[in-house]
Design a protein around this motif. Structure first.
Motif, PDB file in Angstrom:
ATOM      1  N   THR A  99       1.121  -1.488   0.526  1.00  0.00           N
ATOM      2  CA  THR A  99       0.017   0.190  -0.123  1.00  0.00           C
ATOM      3  C   THR A  99       0.269   1.911  -0.026  1.00  0.00           C
ATOM      4  OG1 THR A  99      -1.832   1.330   0.907  1.00  0.00           O
ATOM      5  CG2 THR A  99      -0.074   0.174   2.332  1.00  0.00           C
ATOM      6  N   ALA A 100       0.627   1.980  -0.689  1.00  0.00           N
ATOM      7  CA  ALA A 100       1.019   3.938  -0.454  1.00  0.00           C
ATOM      8  C   ALA A 100      -0.023   5.080   0.184  1.00  0.00           C
ATOM      9  CB  ALA A 100       0.627   3.983  -2.034  1.00  0.00           C
ATOM     10  N   SER A 101      -0.654   4.333   0.915  1.00  0.00           N
ATOM     11  CA  SER A 101      -2.268   4.425   1.704  1.00  0.00           C
ATOM     12  C   SER A 101      -2.234   5.782   1.218  1.00  0.00           C
ATOM     13  CB  SER A 101      -0.729   4.772   3.300  1.00  0.00           C
ATOM     14  OG  SER A 101      -1.498   5.193   4.446  1.00  0.00           O
ATOM     15  N   HIS A 102      -2.068   7.329   2.195  1.00  0.00           N
ATOM     16  CA  HIS A 102      -2.492   7.887   1.113  1.00  0.00           C
ATOM     17  C   HIS A 102      -1.864   8.591  -0.197  1.00  0.00           C
ATOM     18  CE1 HIS A 102       0.932   9.935   2.843  1.00  0.00           C
ATOM     19  NE2 HIS A 102       0.932  11.162   2.889  1.00  0.00           N
ATOM     20  N   ASN A 103      -0.398   8.401  -0.268  1.00  0.00           N
ATOM     21  CA  ASN A 103      -0.476   8.804  -1.287  1.00  0.00           C
ATOM     22  C   ASN A 103      -1.367   8.846  -2.817  1.00  0.00           C
ATOM     23  OD1 ASN A 103       1.640   7.956   0.181  1.00  0.00           O
ATOM     24  ND2 ASN A 103       2.884   8.571  -0.825  1.00  0.00           N
ATOM     25  N   PRO A 104      -0.796  10.534  -3.916  1.00  0.00           N
ATOM     26  CA  PRO A 104      -1.437  10.375  -4.652  1.00  0.00           C
ATOM     27  C   PRO A 104      -1.550   8.459  -6.187  1.00  0.00           C
ATOM     28  CG  PRO A 104       0.370  11.618  -4.681  1.00  0.00           C
ATOM     29  CD  PRO A 104       0.271  10.812  -3.599  1.00  0.00           C
ATOM     30  N   PRO A 105      -2.035   9.205  -6.181  1.00  0.00           N
ATOM     31  CA  PRO A 105      -2.371   7.258  -7.464  1.00  0.00           C
ATOM     32  C   PRO A 105      -0.644   6.628  -8.209  1.00  0.00           C
ATOM     33  CG  PRO A 105      -3.699   8.926  -8.054  1.00  0.00           C
ATOM     34  CD  PRO A 105      -2.777   9.299  -7.352  1.00  0.00           C
ATOM     35  N   GLU A 106       0.002   7.607  -8.161  1.00  0.00           N
ATOM     36  CA  GLU A 106       1.030   6.947  -8.918  1.00  0.00           C
ATOM     37  C   GLU A 106       2.197   6.376  -8.022  1.00  0.00           C
ATOM     38  OE1 GLU A 106       0.196   9.843  -8.619  1.00  0.00           O
ATOM     39  OE2 GLU A 106       1.762  11.573  -8.236  1.00  0.00           O
ATOM     40  N   TYR A 107       1.602   6.238  -6.869  1.00  0.00           N
ATOM     41  CA  TYR A 107       2.598   5.993  -5.742  1.00  0.00           C
ATOM     42  C   TYR A 107       2.116   3.759  -5.737  1.00  0.00           C
ATOM     43  CZ  TYR A 107       5.456   9.327  -4.388  1.00  0.00           C
ATOM     44  OH  TYR A 107       6.312  11.623  -4.733  1.00  0.00           O
ATOM     45  N   ASN A 108       3.464   3.510  -4.994  1.00  0.00           N
ATOM     46  CA  ASN A 108       2.524   2.329  -4.706  1.00  0.00           C
ATOM     47  C   ASN A 108       3.610   1.936  -3.074  1.00  0.00           C
ATOM     48  OD1 ASN A 108       1.622  -0.065  -3.344  1.00  0.00           O
ATOM     49  ND2 ASN A 108       1.373  -0.664  -5.418  1.00  0.00           N
ATOM     50  N   GLY A 109       3.705   1.119  -2.242  1.00  0.00           N
ATOM     51  CA  GLY A 109       4.490   0.953  -1.361  1.00  0.00           C
ATOM     52  C   GLY A 109       4.045  -0.713  -0.240  1.00  0.00           C
ATOM     53  N   ILE A 110       5.726  -0.413   0.641  1.00  0.00           N
ATOM     54  CA  ILE A 110       5.048  -1.647   1.658  1.00  0.00           C
ATOM     55  C   ILE A 110       5.312  -1.267   2.272  1.00  0.00           C
ATOM     56  CG2 ILE A 110       6.346  -3.895   2.248  1.00  0.00           C
ATOM     57  CD1 ILE A 110       7.474  -3.407  -0.611  1.00  0.00           C
ATOM     58  N   LYS A 111       3.963  -1.532   3.511  1.00  0.00           N
ATOM     59  CA  LYS A 111       4.412  -1.485   5.002  1.00  0.00           C
ATOM     60  C   LYS A 111       4.948  -2.956   5.239  1.00  0.00           C
ATOM     61  CE  LYS A 111       1.096   2.880   5.325  1.00  0.00           C
ATOM     62  NZ  LYS A 111      -0.126   2.702   5.953  1.00  0.00           N
ATOM     63  N   PHE A 112       5.787  -2.820   6.933  1.00  0.00           N
ATOM     64  CA  PHE A 112       6.205  -4.510   7.596  1.00  0.00           C
ATOM     65  C   PHE A 112       5.528  -4.041   8.650  1.00  0.00           C
ATOM     66  CE2 PHE A 112       8.869  -6.905   9.896  1.00  0.00           C
ATOM     67  CZ  PHE A 112       8.435  -8.181   9.550  1.00  0.00           C
ATOM     68  N   LYS A 113       4.231  -5.160   8.630  1.00  0.00           N
ATOM     69  CA  LYS A 113       3.851  -4.697  10.710  1.00  0.00           C
ATOM     70  C   LYS A 113       4.260  -5.717  11.450  1.00  0.00           C
ATOM     71  CE  LYS A 113       0.982  -1.757   8.794  1.00  0.00           C
ATOM     72  NZ  LYS A 113       1.345  -0.445   9.522  1.00  0.00           N
ATOM     73  N   ALA A 114       5.049  -5.912  12.042  1.00  0.00           N
ATOM     74  CA  ALA A 114       6.193  -6.804  13.085  1.00  0.00           C
ATOM     75  C   ALA A 114       4.700  -7.300  13.597  1.00  0.00           C
ATOM     76  CB  ALA A 114       7.170  -5.659  13.629  1.00  0.00           C
ATOM     77  N   GLU A 115       6.052  -8.373  14.369  1.00  0.00           N
ATOM     78  CA  GLU A 115       4.900  -9.970  14.930  1.00  0.00           C
ATOM     79  C   GLU A 115       4.304  -8.987  16.387  1.00  0.00           C
ATOM     80  OE1 GLU A 115       6.955 -11.980  18.138  1.00  0.00           O
ATOM     81  OE2 GLU A 115       8.508 -10.234  18.755  1.00  0.00           O
ATOM     82  N   TYR A 116       4.418  -7.947  16.554  1.00  0.00           N
ATOM     83  CA  TYR A 116       3.295  -7.369  17.992  1.00  0.00           C
ATOM     84  C   TYR A 116       2.173  -6.720  17.201  1.00  0.00           C
ATOM     85  CZ  TYR A 116       6.209  -3.939  15.819  1.00  0.00           C
ATOM     86  OH  TYR A 116       7.803  -2.749  15.755  1.00  0.00           O
ATOM     87  N   ALA A 117       2.003  -6.713  15.616  1.00  0.00           N
ATOM     88  CA  ALA A 117       0.941  -6.165  15.492  1.00  0.00           C
ATOM     89  C   ALA A 117       0.621  -5.388  15.022  1.00  0.00           C
ATOM     90  CB  ALA A 117      -0.752  -7.036  15.583  1.00  0.00           C
ATOM     91  N   GLY A 118       2.021  -4.177  14.991  1.00  0.00           N
ATOM     92  CA  GLY A 118       2.109  -3.206  14.116  1.00  0.00           C
ATOM     93  C   GLY A 118       3.243  -2.330  13.395  1.00  0.00           C
ATOM     94  N   SER A 119       3.373  -1.186  13.297  1.00  0.00           N
ATOM     95  CA  SER A 119       4.329  -1.121  12.665  1.00  0.00           C
ATOM     96  C   SER A 119       5.635  -1.415  13.161  1.00  0.00           C
ATOM     97  CB  SER A 119       4.010   0.567  11.585  1.00  0.00           C
ATOM     98  OG  SER A 119       2.808   1.177  11.485  1.00  0.00           O
ATOM     99  N   ALA A 120       6.495  -1.847  11.824  1.00  0.00           N
ATOM    100  CA  ALA A 120       7.410  -1.909  12.020  1.00  0.00           C
ATOM    101  C   ALA A 120       9.060  -0.419  13.088  1.00  0.00           C
ATOM    102  CB  ALA A 120       8.708  -2.194  11.110  1.00  0.00           C
ATOM    103  N   LEU A 121       9.160  -0.684  13.911  1.00  0.00           N
ATOM    104  CA  LEU A 121       9.913   0.410  14.764  1.00  0.00           C
ATOM    105  C   LEU A 121      11.482   0.361  14.483  1.00  0.00           C
ATOM    106  CD1 LEU A 121       9.529  -1.153  18.776  1.00  0.00           C
ATOM    107  CD2 LEU A 121       7.772   0.412  17.165  1.00  0.00           C
ATOM    108  N   LYS A 122      11.716   1.224  14.484  1.00  0.00           N
ATOM    109  CA  LYS A 122      13.024   1.712  14.168  1.00  0.00           C
ATOM    110  C   LYS A 122      14.114   1.032  13.784  1.00  0.00           C
ATOM    111  CE  LYS A 122      14.980   6.036  13.059  1.00  0.00           C
ATOM    112  NZ  LYS A 122      14.894   7.422  13.536  1.00  0.00           N
ATOM    113  N   GLU A 123      14.384   0.476  15.297  1.00  0.00           N
ATOM    114  CA  GLU A 123      15.232  -1.002  15.181  1.00  0.00           C
ATOM    115  C   GLU A 123      15.093  -2.254  14.061  1.00  0.00           C
ATOM    116  OE1 GLU A 123      14.249   0.206  18.181  1.00  0.00           O
ATOM    117  OE2 GLU A 123      13.184  -1.510  19.328  1.00  0.00           O
ATOM    118  N   ILE A 124      13.546  -2.223  13.904  1.00  0.00           N
ATOM    119  CA  ILE A 124      13.835  -3.689  13.339  1.00  0.00           C
ATOM    120  C   ILE A 124      13.825  -3.245  11.297  1.00  0.00           C
ATOM    121  CG2 ILE A 124      11.708  -4.585  11.989  1.00  0.00           C
ATOM    122  CD1 ILE A 124      10.177  -4.703  14.454  1.00  0.00           C
TER     123      ILE A 124
END
Ligand code: VG1
Ligand code: CO
Length: 472
Positions: A99-124
């Motif tokens: 997903t690129a979430s809110h970005n304009p249509p020409e974007y795409n993206g990858i979010k990594f959700k870690a084992e605790y079911a939330g966004s990857a913290l900085k160290e990850i």
């Protein structure tokens, strides 16, 4: 070339966001999981309904399966929080969300959700970046076999959990009438369907998936919500005795904003305030509160009233998530509309927050506009706006370091009382108003945020802020 920003990696499709780079990032994530000793837990993969998101997800899933992970790929597009919930539900090692979430249509993206079911913290993210570096120069072949990937439906378990949190019967009894705008994104089929199941009246606008988002960026700002605003206002006129509300979620369903029956935009600061009041006063939940650096002072006032500990973090829900993992956090929220609550996942969730808003109205027996007006009566009015300026590469850092080095003594005929640098540069004034300058971590933009006592004050601050930036 592959950079992780506020939440994941985003890039322009066919420029940097290519199948080949998606395979590389997927492999880096897989290597991180294997090194963390979590290979046996498996991986979940999901996607929004942007251009080629499904195909990118299939490719990422194939890379993981080829490397020996059990992979569960969503059988349909879904909001990011649903994918995060699947990580929790399946006790997986993590989740890849295309997903690129809110970005304009020409974007795409990858979010990594870690084992605790939330966004990857900085160290990850740093560990994934290291893996990516080691893969430099490698090309992962295309046409990977997709046979070892299991297709799964993540919706049922997620919706089942919502039923444990939300009192749907009280919403039904409240004469709620909802206009829902998923902004052509992947939350379409969620909020609307759930409400219909409970026979709560809902009209949907912009609900047909469209990779071009009807020519509008899927960010729930008033300029992008004309149809929702006019539909909600019209319904408000037709049904003056009902609790009419408009709810908008961003392209991947993790952010929210709202509209009241008069067509007034209810910004995320107000949504956050209404939810906090609701959780404490009606649901009798407890815990601490987290706000990002760009959130209204109204939250401070509410925490003071209810005697709740308040934390402040840089912008990005990963900072809120980190606290949610360590402490008893009741609610955390961002200016962009990303909000998350306890008893769920350490993640922002627009679908859940939309339902909580309906519950807040039902239990207060008052429309959202009425609840906001009560808050203003009790604590004073807070006006807010944001201006995003397109800037060239590296200009953001230059502007911010100049502002940090030599902040003005006066700004907009007000004395600068304090300069704060938690994220970007914030000038705070004696009357509690403030202006914040910050470089976006998802788009090539400089964001100027301002909060003041009224709209004129905010407009004047933003205009002066833009002048200041342009003079650097
Ligand atoms: C923006 C928002 C931030 C949000 C991030 C991801 O970041 O300000 O609050 O967490 O987008 O949201 P930035 O760095 O561009 O200001 V989403 O819904 O686009 O994943
Ligand atoms: Co989003």
């Amino acid at each position: 070339m592959i950079k992780f920003g506020t939440d994941g990696w985003r890039a322009r499709i066919a420029d940097d966001f290519t199948f080949s780079n998606v395979r590389l990032v997927a492999k880096a994530i897989v290597n991180y999981i294997i090194n963390a000793g979590q290979k046996e837990k498996g991986l979940v993969v999901g996607y929004d309904n942007r251009f080629l998101s499904k195909e990118y997800a299939e490719e990422a899933a194939a890379v993981a399966a080829l490397n020996g992970l059990d992979v569960y790929l969503s059988e349909e597009s879904l909001p990011s929080p649903v994918l995060s919930f699947a990580v929790k539900n399946k006790s997986a090692a993590g989740g890849i969300m295309i997903t690129a979430s809110h970005n304009p249509p020409e974007y795409n993206g990858i979010k990594f959700k870690a084992e605790y079911a939330g966004s990857a913290l900085k160290e990850i993210t740093n560990k994934i970046k290291k893996e990516l570096k080691l893969l430099e120069g490698t090309e992962i072949t295309k046409d990977l076999p997709k046979t070892n990937v299991k297709k799964e439906n993540f919706k049922k378990a997620y919706v089942g959990n919502l039923k444990n949190i939300i009192d749907f019967e009280s919403i039904k009894r409240s004469n709620a009438k909802v206009v829902f705008d998923p902004m052509h994104g992947s939350s379409s089929g969620y909020l609307g369907e759930i409400l219909k199941e409970f026979k709560i009246e809902v009209t949907e606008v912009n609900s047909v998936p469209d990779p071009l988002f009807g020519g509008i960026s899927p960010e729930p700002l008033p300029k992008n919500l004309e149809e929702l605003i006019s539909e909600t206002k019209e319904l408000g006129l037709k049904s003056p005795d009902d609790l009419v509300i408009g709810i908008a979620l961003d392209g991947d369903g993790d952010r929210i904003s709202a509209v009241d029956s008069s067509g007034m935009f209810i910004n995320p600061h107000n949504v956050f305030s209404v939810l906090l009041k609701h959780l404490i006063e009606n649901k009798k939940w407890s815990g601490e509160v987290v706000k990002t650096f760009n959130i209204t002072r109204l939250i401070d006032k509410l925490c003071n009233k209810y005697d709740l500990k308040l934390h402040e973090t840089p912008i990005g829900f990963k900072y809120i998530c980190e606290l949610m993992l360590q402490r008893d956090i009741l609610i955390g929220g961002e200016e962009s509309g990303g909000m998350g609550v306890k008893n769920h996942i350490p993640e922002r969730d627009g679908v859940l927050c939309g339902l909580l808003l309906l519950e807040a109205q039902a239990m207060a027996k008052k429309s959202i506009g009425g609840i906001v007006k009560d808050l203003y009566r009790e604590f004073g009015e807070y006006s807010y706006d944001r201006n995003d300026i397109h800037i060239g590469k590296d200009r953001g850092a230059e502007i911010l370091s100049k502002l940090k080095e030599s902040p003005p003594k006066d700004f907009c005929k007000k004395k600068v009382k304090d300069v704060r640098n938690l994220d970007g540069v914030k000038f705070v004034f004696a009357d509690e108003s403030w202006i914040l300058f910050r470089a976006s971590g998802t788009e090539p933009l400089l964001r100027i945020y301002a909060e003041g006592k009224n709209a004129d004050d905010v407009e004047a601050m933003l205009a002066e802020g833009e002048k200041l930036v342009q003079g650097i």
